[in-house]
Scaffold this active site. Sequence first.
Site, PDB file in Angstrom:
ATOM      1  N   LYS A 176       0.829  -1.207   0.000  1.00  0.00           N
ATOM      2  CA  LYS A 176       0.000   0.000   0.000  1.00  0.00           C
ATOM      3  C   LYS A 176       0.865   1.260   0.000  1.00  0.00           C
ATOM      4  O   LYS A 176       0.661   2.175   0.780  1.00  0.00           O
ATOM      5  CB  LYS A 176      -0.938  -0.010   1.200  1.00  0.00           C
ATOM      6  N   CYS A 177       1.808   1.289  -0.909  1.00  0.00           N
ATOM      7  CA  CYS A 177       2.801   2.357  -0.974  1.00  0.00           C
ATOM      8  C   CYS A 177       2.753   2.992  -2.364  1.00  0.00           C
ATOM      9  O   CYS A 177       2.372   2.346  -3.334  1.00  0.00           O
ATOM     10  CB  CYS A 177       4.187   1.746  -0.715  1.00  0.00           C
ATOM     11  N   ALA A 178       3.167   4.233  -2.447  1.00  0.00           N
ATOM     12  CA  ALA A 178       3.238   4.895  -3.754  1.00  0.00           C
ATOM     13  C   ALA A 178       4.229   4.182  -4.682  1.00  0.00           C
ATOM     14  O   ALA A 178       4.126   4.296  -5.898  1.00  0.00           O
ATOM     15  CB  ALA A 178       3.650   6.355  -3.575  1.00  0.00           C
ATOM     16  N   PHE A 179       5.164   3.421  -4.122  1.00  0.00           N
ATOM     17  CA  PHE A 179       6.148   2.694  -4.924  1.00  0.00           C
ATOM     18  C   PHE A 179       5.727   1.255  -5.235  1.00  0.00           C
ATOM     19  O   PHE A 179       6.491   0.524  -5.871  1.00  0.00           O
ATOM     20  CB  PHE A 179       7.502   2.678  -4.207  1.00  0.00           C
ATOM     21  N   THR A 180       4.552   0.837  -4.804  1.00  0.00           N
ATOM     22  CA  THR A 180       4.113  -0.548  -4.985  1.00  0.00           C
ATOM     23  C   THR A 180       4.134  -0.975  -6.445  1.00  0.00           C
ATOM     24  O   THR A 180       4.399  -2.138  -6.746  1.00  0.00           O
ATOM     25  CB  THR A 180       2.717  -0.769  -4.362  1.00  0.00           C
TER      26      THR A 180
END
Length: 181
Positions: free
Chosen positions: A58-62
């Site tokens: 659940k990360c912007a980098f996922t």
Amino acid sequence: MRSFLPEVTALLFSSSLLAGECSTVLDYDLRLLAGESELNLCEAYPDKVLLVVNTASKCAFTGQYEGLEALYDEYRERGLVVLGFPSNDFGAQEPGSEQEIQNFCRSTYSVGFPMFAKTSVRGETAAPFWKNLATVSGTVPKWNFHKYLIDRNGDFVAEFSSLTQPQSVRLREQIEALLQD
């Protein structure tokens, strides 16, 4: 008088590698994601180039999962293995169970590279493998999708911040160079 120390050291080093001695960077037994099986990194990935990454769902980098899987697909036959380590250390962005993480990675990004147990990668609670990576690299992950590159001998080579995309020219050039050795 000529010193033979460099030659003796080189001979001992190469003999230890031939004898199957494990690098201190990789001499860890780690549990696979959503399972009970453990494997020793030295035994599981001899003579492989490893890209070790702490991950989160659940990360912007996922979205980097897609690029990591593409790297793995492209270079796997030449000896690259991507190792994923889900971690909830940054912004609580990996809150799910290991089974939920595994399902998400497979169904959303078709992740086929090895994923390991959800683990802490920084601070006092960091797993020993991650504490050692921080020591040998001089860098602790500052966020999700931090990357460490390890050569075929099990030696740390480089680290890349979360901002470094898997398609990055700099990362790909380093992988290519290590795969040619």
